[in-house]
Motif scaffolding. Sequence first.
Motif, PDB file in Angstrom:
ATOM      1  N   LYS A   1       0.835  -1.204   0.000  1.00  0.00           N
ATOM      2  CA  LYS A   1       0.000   0.000   0.000  1.00  0.00           C
ATOM      3  C   LYS A   1       0.869   1.253   0.000  1.00  0.00           C
ATOM      4  O   LYS A   1       0.581   2.238  -0.708  1.00  0.00           O
ATOM      5  N   GLU A   2       1.941   1.199   0.782  1.00  0.00           N
ATOM      6  CA  GLU A   2       2.869   2.341   0.852  1.00  0.00           C
ATOM      7  C   GLU A   2       3.517   2.593  -0.509  1.00  0.00           C
ATOM      8  O   GLU A   2       3.613   3.747  -0.971  1.00  0.00           O
ATOM      9  N   ILE A   3       3.952   1.522  -1.172  1.00  0.00           N
ATOM     10  CA  ILE A   3       4.573   1.651  -2.497  1.00  0.00           C
ATOM     11  C   ILE A   3       3.568   2.207  -3.504  1.00  0.00           C
ATOM     12  O   ILE A   3       3.886   3.118  -4.297  1.00  0.00           O
ATOM     13  N   ASP A   4       2.349   1.655  -3.479  1.00  0.00           N
ATOM     14  CA  ASP A   4       1.314   2.124  -4.417  1.00  0.00           C
ATOM     15  C   ASP A   4       0.997   3.595  -4.192  1.00  0.00           C
ATOM     16  O   ASP A   4       0.770   4.350  -5.164  1.00  0.00           O
ATOM     17  N   GLU A   5       0.981   4.020  -2.935  1.00  0.00           N
ATOM     18  CA  GLU A   5       0.695   5.422  -2.640  1.00  0.00           C
ATOM     19  C   GLU A   5       1.812   6.329  -3.167  1.00  0.00           C
ATOM     20  O   GLU A   5       1.540   7.426  -3.679  1.00  0.00           O
ATOM     21  N   GLU A   6       3.066   5.875  -3.037  1.00  0.00           N
ATOM     22  CA  GLU A   6       4.193   6.668  -3.547  1.00  0.00           C
ATOM     23  C   GLU A   6       4.102   6.810  -5.066  1.00  0.00           C
ATOM     24  O   GLU A   6       4.310   7.899  -5.618  1.00  0.00           O
ATOM     25  N   PHE A   7       3.804   5.726  -5.710  1.00  0.00           N
ATOM     26  CA  PHE A   7       3.723   5.774  -7.183  1.00  0.00           C
ATOM     27  C   PHE A   7       2.487   6.515  -7.673  1.00  0.00           C
ATOM     28  O   PHE A   7       2.464   7.001  -8.808  1.00  0.00           O
TER      29      PHE A   7
ATOM     30  N   PRO B   1       2.558  -1.187  -9.228  1.00  0.00           N
ATOM     31  CA  PRO B   1       3.958  -0.905  -8.904  1.00  0.00           C
ATOM     32  C   PRO B   1       4.531  -1.801  -7.818  1.00  0.00           C
ATOM     33  O   PRO B   1       5.674  -2.255  -7.920  1.00  0.00           O
ATOM     34  N   ALA B   2       3.764  -2.087  -6.768  1.00  0.00           N
ATOM     35  CA  ALA B   2       4.281  -2.877  -5.649  1.00  0.00           C
ATOM     36  C   ALA B   2       4.704  -4.266  -6.109  1.00  0.00           C
ATOM     37  O   ALA B   2       5.725  -4.802  -5.661  1.00  0.00           O
ATOM     38  N   LYS B   3       3.935  -4.842  -7.009  1.00  0.00           N
ATOM     39  CA  LYS B   3       4.259  -6.180  -7.502  1.00  0.00           C
ATOM     40  C   LYS B   3       5.386  -6.138  -8.527  1.00  0.00           C
ATOM     41  O   LYS B   3       6.199  -7.074  -8.616  1.00  0.00           O
TER      42      LYS B   3
ATOM     43  N   GLU C   1       2.695  20.818 -12.494  1.00  0.00           N
ATOM     44  CA  GLU C   1       3.780  21.139 -11.560  1.00  0.00           C
ATOM     45  C   GLU C   1       4.950  20.213 -11.846  1.00  0.00           C
ATOM     46  O   GLU C   1       5.140  19.206 -11.182  1.00  0.00           O
ATOM     47  N   ALA C   2       5.705  20.563 -12.860  1.00  0.00           N
ATOM     48  CA  ALA C   2       6.817  19.712 -13.306  1.00  0.00           C
ATOM     49  C   ALA C   2       7.848  19.513 -12.214  1.00  0.00           C
ATOM     50  O   ALA C   2       8.333  18.390 -12.004  1.00  0.00           O
ATOM     51  N   ASP C   3       8.211  20.600 -11.488  1.00  0.00           N
ATOM     52  CA  ASP C   3       9.242  20.485 -10.441  1.00  0.00           C
ATOM     53  C   ASP C   3       8.802  19.527  -9.343  1.00  0.00           C
ATOM     54  O   ASP C   3       9.591  18.708  -8.858  1.00  0.00           O
ATOM     55  N   LYS C   4       7.516  19.635  -8.990  1.00  0.00           N
ATOM     56  CA  LYS C   4       6.992  18.758  -7.942  1.00  0.00           C
ATOM     57  C   LYS C   4       7.007  17.303  -8.392  1.00  0.00           C
ATOM     58  O   LYS C   4       7.345  16.388  -7.625  1.00  0.00           O
ATOM     59  N   SER C   5       6.633  17.051  -9.643  1.00  0.00           N
ATOM     60  CA  SER C   5       6.646  15.690 -10.186  1.00  0.00           C
ATOM     61  C   SER C   5       8.060  15.129 -10.207  1.00  0.00           C
ATOM     62  O   SER C   5       8.297  13.968  -9.875  1.00  0.00           O
TER      63      SER C   5
ATOM     64  N   SER D   1      12.279  11.585  -8.106  1.00  0.00           N
ATOM     65  CA  SER D   1      13.606  11.478  -7.495  1.00  0.00           C
ATOM     66  C   SER D   1      13.525  10.786  -6.136  1.00  0.00           C
ATOM     67  O   SER D   1      14.372   9.950  -5.791  1.00  0.00           O
ATOM     68  N   ALA D   2      12.491  11.115  -5.364  1.00  0.00           N
ATOM     69  CA  ALA D   2      12.323  10.518  -4.042  1.00  0.00           C
ATOM     70  C   ALA D   2      12.064   9.014  -4.160  1.00  0.00           C
ATOM     71  O   ALA D   2      12.593   8.206  -3.371  1.00  0.00           O
ATOM     72  N   ILE D   3      11.260   8.619  -5.160  1.00  0.00           N
ATOM     73  CA  ILE D   3      10.961   7.188  -5.351  1.00  0.00           C
ATOM     74  C   ILE D   3      12.235   6.441  -5.746  1.00  0.00           C
ATOM     75  O   ILE D   3      12.477   5.322  -5.268  1.00  0.00           O
ATOM     76  N   ILE D   4      13.043   7.045  -6.611  1.00  0.00           N
ATOM     77  CA  ILE D   4      14.294   6.376  -7.011  1.00  0.00           C
ATOM     78  C   ILE D   4      15.167   6.108  -5.781  1.00  0.00           C
ATOM     79  O   ILE D   4      15.766   5.042  -5.655  1.00  0.00           O
TER      80      ILE D   4
END
Length: 340
Positions: free
Chosen positions: A169-175, A206-208, A238-242, A247-250
């Motif tokens: 769930k955490e991974i899916d929320e990040e993605f 994404p999680a799987k 919001e390109a910078d935010k995306s 970057s945070a996910i990587i």
Amino acid sequence: MTRSKTEVISIISKEAKAKMPQLGTLDDVKKATELASQALKKIGDVLGKNSRVIHVFAKKYAQDLKDHLATINTNYMSALQLLDNYVKFESDESLIKEKTNKIIDMIQIITDKSAQIPKLKTMHDHLAASISEAKSKTDLLKSSPQHAKYLEIKNQIEQNKKEENKLYKEIDEEFSKISRPLGKYFYVTSLEKPLKILMEDLIHDPAKTITTQNKGSIIVILESCMKGTLSGAVSVKEADKSVDHISAIIRKIDDFLVRKNALMQKDQDLQSQLGIFDIDAFEELEQKLQKTITDKNDMESKIKKLESDLAQETSNRAHAISELGRDLQSISNTKYVILV
């Protein structure tokens, strides 16, 4: 008058000479009675028609003829009564036979059902013994250290599954935070087909999709998406935010993989320990126990139904015997005690 006298003599002579059948059977008696009835009627008719002539020319014979005819008629009526009695006797005999055969059938049914009950009760006792034995075995297995350990491991597996679901769930929320740039990048990317297929999986689950084997390719996809966003090829508000989210996910991928692999390894280790208890044999034993309990309950129902039927059949037989006794008494005016 002479003509009347001749008619009377002719009729009486003719009817008196009529040949009667030999009385060997009931049908012979019936036929003879019928012929006698016809003869008496003809004689009676001719005498009644010519009664004055008879009194004039045969006064001294008239009374004798009258007396003889009266005697014949009395005998004829007696014969008719005997025939009626015989017909009634045949009817009564048929009725008695029918009711007797019915009682015999009832007795056979009662005998058969009475013989079934002990057999069913024996089968019921065997099932009860099997249930007792199976319960002892299941109780013994349930109280064993192996079963306790098995339940403990199962609980750990469930807890581990909850942790895994929490991580997914955490991974899916990040993605979900980069779903828009990833989705748009999918349609404008020039990545090779294998990477594009992997990107599609990453978007949908994404999680799987995040695995050690896919790590390098996923980073390539994310970095390419980030570059496309920065260059404007991927149009988002919001390109910078995306870019920051990508970057945070990587940076988190290694952490996700470590945690995911640890949970998967723990699940494998726990699953391998379940062999401490033969759950298949235990479940088979429980299924057999439940089936035996069902069979025992069915057997009890059959026995109760059979006992109820037997009681009803016994009551019906007693009623039929009583009825037969009343019929016999009505026919013979004698009271009978019927023993079966």
